[in-house]
Design a protein around this motif. Structure first.
Motif, PDB file in Angstrom:
ATOM      1  N   MET A   1      13.710   8.032 -14.599  1.00 49.87           N
ATOM      2  CA  MET A   1      13.447   7.840 -13.254  1.00 49.87           C
ATOM      3  C   MET A   1      12.099   8.694 -12.307  1.00 49.87           C
ATOM      4  N   ALA A   2      11.927   9.934 -13.869  1.00 52.83           N
ATOM      5  CA  ALA A   2      11.647  10.386 -12.998  1.00 52.83           C
ATOM      6  C   ALA A   2       9.711  10.643 -13.364  1.00 52.83           C
ATOM      7  N   SER A   3       9.555   9.393 -14.583  1.00 50.34           N
ATOM      8  CA  SER A   3       8.039   8.870 -14.704  1.00 50.34           C
ATOM      9  C   SER A   3       8.455   8.110 -13.210  1.00 50.34           C
ATOM     10  N   PHE A   4       9.211   7.385 -12.745  1.00 50.03           N
ATOM     11  CA  PHE A   4       8.756   6.113 -12.391  1.00 50.03           C
ATOM     12  C   PHE A   4       8.787   6.930 -10.620  1.00 50.03           C
ATOM     13  N   LEU A   5       9.906   8.108 -10.717  1.00 52.64           N
ATOM     14  CA  LEU A   5       8.815   8.464  -9.332  1.00 52.64           C
ATOM     15  C   LEU A   5       7.241   8.609  -9.453  1.00 52.64           C
ATOM     16  N   GLN A   6       6.844   9.621 -10.295  1.00 50.26           N
ATOM     17  CA  GLN A   6       5.346   9.884 -10.935  1.00 50.26           C
ATOM     18  C   GLN A   6       4.500   8.957  -9.986  1.00 50.26           C
ATOM     19  N   GLN A   7       5.275   7.507 -11.006  1.00 48.44           N
ATOM     20  CA  GLN A   7       4.270   6.625 -11.065  1.00 48.44           C
ATOM     21  C   GLN A   7       3.887   5.552  -9.613  1.00 48.44           C
ATOM     22  N   LEU A   8       5.174   6.175  -8.917  1.00 45.96           N
ATOM     23  CA  LEU A   8       5.356   5.553  -7.473  1.00 45.96           C
ATOM     24  C   LEU A   8       4.229   5.596  -6.771  1.00 45.96           C
ATOM     25  N   PRO A   9       3.400   6.764  -6.361  1.00 46.56           N
ATOM     26  CA  PRO A   9       2.230   6.433  -5.328  1.00 46.56           C
ATOM     27  C   PRO A   9       1.097   5.824  -6.464  1.00 46.56           C
ATOM     28  N   ALA A  10       0.820   5.873  -7.324  1.00 47.48           N
ATOM     29  CA  ALA A  10       0.098   5.070  -8.107  1.00 47.48           C
ATOM     30  C   ALA A  10       0.193   3.219  -7.702  1.00 47.48           C
ATOM     31  N   LEU A  11       1.941   2.926  -7.717  1.00 42.68           N
ATOM     32  CA  LEU A  11       2.114   1.308  -7.511  1.00 42.68           C
ATOM     33  C   LEU A  11       2.132   1.019  -6.273  1.00 42.68           C
ATOM     34  N   ILE A  12       2.140   2.134  -5.291  1.00 43.28           N
ATOM     35  CA  ILE A  12       1.357   2.061  -3.487  1.00 43.28           C
ATOM     36  C   ILE A  12       0.729   1.753  -2.870  1.00 43.28           C
ATOM     37  N   GLY A  13      -0.814   2.560  -4.260  1.00 42.91           N
ATOM     38  CA  GLY A  13      -1.674   2.347  -3.826  1.00 42.91           C
ATOM     39  C   GLY A  13      -1.962   1.010  -4.889  1.00 42.91           C
ATOM     40  N   VAL A  14      -2.173   0.566  -5.722  1.00 42.89           N
ATOM     41  CA  VAL A  14      -1.992  -0.836  -5.686  1.00 42.89           C
ATOM     42  C   VAL A  14      -1.441  -2.303  -5.199  1.00 42.89           C
ATOM     43  N   VAL A  15      -0.315  -1.742  -4.056  1.00 41.93           N
ATOM     44  CA  VAL A  15       0.167  -2.351  -3.148  1.00 41.93           C
ATOM     45  C   VAL A  15      -0.903  -2.345  -2.465  1.00 41.93           C
ATOM     46  N   ILE A  16      -1.581  -1.785  -1.353  1.00 46.18           N
ATOM     47  CA  ILE A  16      -1.704  -1.422  -0.480  1.00 46.18           C
ATOM     48  C   ILE A  16      -3.228  -1.917  -0.365  1.00 46.18           C
ATOM     49  N   GLY A  17      -4.172  -1.768  -1.578  1.00 38.00           N
ATOM     50  CA  GLY A  17      -5.286  -1.576  -2.136  1.00 38.00           C
ATOM     51  C   GLY A  17      -5.251  -3.478  -2.141  1.00 38.00           C
ATOM     52  N   ALA A  18      -4.782  -3.639  -2.929  1.00 38.72           N
ATOM     53  CA  ALA A  18      -4.593  -5.161  -3.117  1.00 38.72           C
ATOM     54  C   ALA A  18      -4.771  -6.197  -1.657  1.00 38.72           C
ATOM     55  N   LEU A  19      -3.705  -5.664  -0.991  1.00 44.71           N
ATOM     56  CA  LEU A  19      -3.026  -6.272   0.495  1.00 44.71           C
ATOM     57  C   LEU A  19      -4.050  -6.333   1.533  1.00 44.71           C
ATOM     58  N   GLY A  20      -5.367  -4.866   1.538  1.00 42.56           N
ATOM     59  CA  GLY A  20      -6.170  -5.048   2.150  1.00 42.56           C
ATOM     60  C   GLY A  20      -7.788  -5.582   2.137  1.00 42.56           C
ATOM     61  N   SER A  21      -7.900  -6.258   0.389  1.00 42.22           N
ATOM     62  CA  SER A  21      -8.356  -6.976   0.531  1.00 42.22           C
ATOM     63  C   SER A  21      -8.047  -8.614   0.564  1.00 42.22           C
ATOM     64  N   TYR A  22      -7.191  -8.536   0.369  1.00 39.22           N
ATOM     65  CA  TYR A  22      -6.602  -9.694   0.720  1.00 39.22           C
ATOM     66  C   TYR A  22      -6.919 -10.011   2.462  1.00 39.22           C
ATOM     67  N   LEU A  23      -6.741  -9.144   3.064  1.00 44.51           N
ATOM     68  CA  LEU A  23      -6.832  -9.070   4.558  1.00 44.51           C
ATOM     69  C   LEU A  23      -8.320  -9.278   4.466  1.00 44.51           C
ATOM     70  N   ALA A  24      -9.512  -7.698   4.336  1.00 44.87           N
ATOM     71  CA  ALA A  24     -10.180  -8.406   4.348  1.00 44.87           C
ATOM     72  C   ALA A  24     -11.671  -9.557   3.957  1.00 44.87           C
ATOM     73  N   LEU A  25     -10.596 -10.565   2.910  1.00 44.79           N
ATOM     74  CA  LEU A  25     -10.877 -11.930   2.051  1.00 44.79           C
ATOM     75  C   LEU A  25     -10.688 -13.225   3.609  1.00 44.79           C
ATOM     76  N   ALA A  26      -9.957 -12.719   3.722  1.00 47.43           N
ATOM     77  CA  ALA A  26      -9.023 -13.703   5.149  1.00 47.43           C
ATOM     78  C   ALA A  26      -9.771 -13.220   6.206  1.00 47.43           C
ATOM     79  N   ARG A  27     -10.647 -12.299   6.710  1.00 52.09           N
ATOM     80  CA  ARG A  27     -11.222 -12.136   7.762  1.00 52.09           C
ATOM     81  C   ARG A  27     -12.137 -12.663   7.327  1.00 52.09           C
ATOM     82  N   SER A  28     -12.546 -12.585   6.303  1.00 55.46           N
ATOM     83  CA  SER A  28     -14.618 -13.026   6.538  1.00 55.46           C
ATOM     84  C   SER A  28     -14.197 -14.519   6.337  1.00 55.46           C
ATOM     85  N   ASP A  29     -12.968 -15.047   5.524  1.00 56.71           N
ATOM     86  CA  ASP A  29     -12.522 -16.127   5.463  1.00 56.71           C
ATOM     87  C   ASP A  29     -13.153 -17.123   6.810  1.00 56.71           C
ATOM     88  N   ARG A  30     -12.023 -16.754   7.568  1.00 55.66           N
ATOM     89  CA  ARG A  30     -12.066 -16.919   8.552  1.00 55.66           C
ATOM     90  C   ARG A  30     -13.427 -17.094   9.767  1.00 55.66           C
TER      91      ARG A  30
END
Length: 183
Positions: A1-30
């Motif tokens: 569990m401790a290793s999961f908590l250590q990797q959680l910020p990186a996982l959140i960063g990946v999710v936020i990055g993916a979401l940001g990329s999706y939103l930027a791509l959708a906006r540029s396509d629009r």
């Protein structure tokens, strides 16, 4: 569990990055879609504006030719009204559909300029139908038509955000002179 908590910020960063990329791509396509749609409508408006000018010019040239037959205009190819009448009717019939397309797609300024131009062209048609021999009156009518055409082209350029073009103004040759003729 401790290793999961250590990797959680990186996982959140990946999710936020993916979401940001999706939103930027959708906006540029629009935005790209909006630009392409605007370009398509601009091309259609230009085609409608040019078609309308062409149909009016058919009528104008026919009136020049008939007026030359009457001795009012220096057009090099005079034509009697009886010969021109069916061609004038055909040109008038061609104006209706292009005029409707112009009303539907044109800016209010272009439509108003077109109305002014066609009104003068109709006066020219009435002038030649009456078989009038008045070169000065014809020249005044001709100048009004040229000015109305210039206003129409200016309104088209302004609507399509085009740079200023040539005014298409050559001096009208007096009747009997072989100078340039501005159609």
């Amino acid at each position: 569990m401790a290793s999961f908590l250590q990797q959680l910020p990186a996982l959140i960063g990946v999710v936020i990055g993916a979401l940001g990329s999706y939103l930027a791509l959708a906006r540029s396509d629009r935005e790209r879609f909006r630009r392409e749609r605007a370009a398509r409508w601009e091309e259609r408006r230009l085609a409608v504006y040019a078609d309308y000018a062409r149909t009016l010019k058919k009528s104008v040239v026919l009136t020049y030719r008939v007026s030359a037959h009457l001795g009012n205009d220096p057009h090099p190819h005079p034509m009697p009204f009886a010969e021109a009448e069916p061609l004038m009717a055909e040109a008038t019939d061609g104006r209706d559909p292009t005029g409707e397309a112009l009303i539907m797609l044109g800016s209010p300024e272009v439509v108003e300029a077109a109305r002014t131009w066609v009104t003068v062209v109709m006066e020219m048609e009435r002038f030649v139908r009456t078989a009038t021999h008045e070169p000065r009156s014809w020249l005044a009518l001709l100048e009004r038509q040229r000015a109305a055409r210039q206003v129409y082209y200016g309104a088209v350029r302004a609507d399509l955000e085009l740079p200023p073009g040539h005014g298409a103004r050559w001096p009208a040759a007096p009747v009997g002179d072989d100078g340039p003729d501005d159609a």
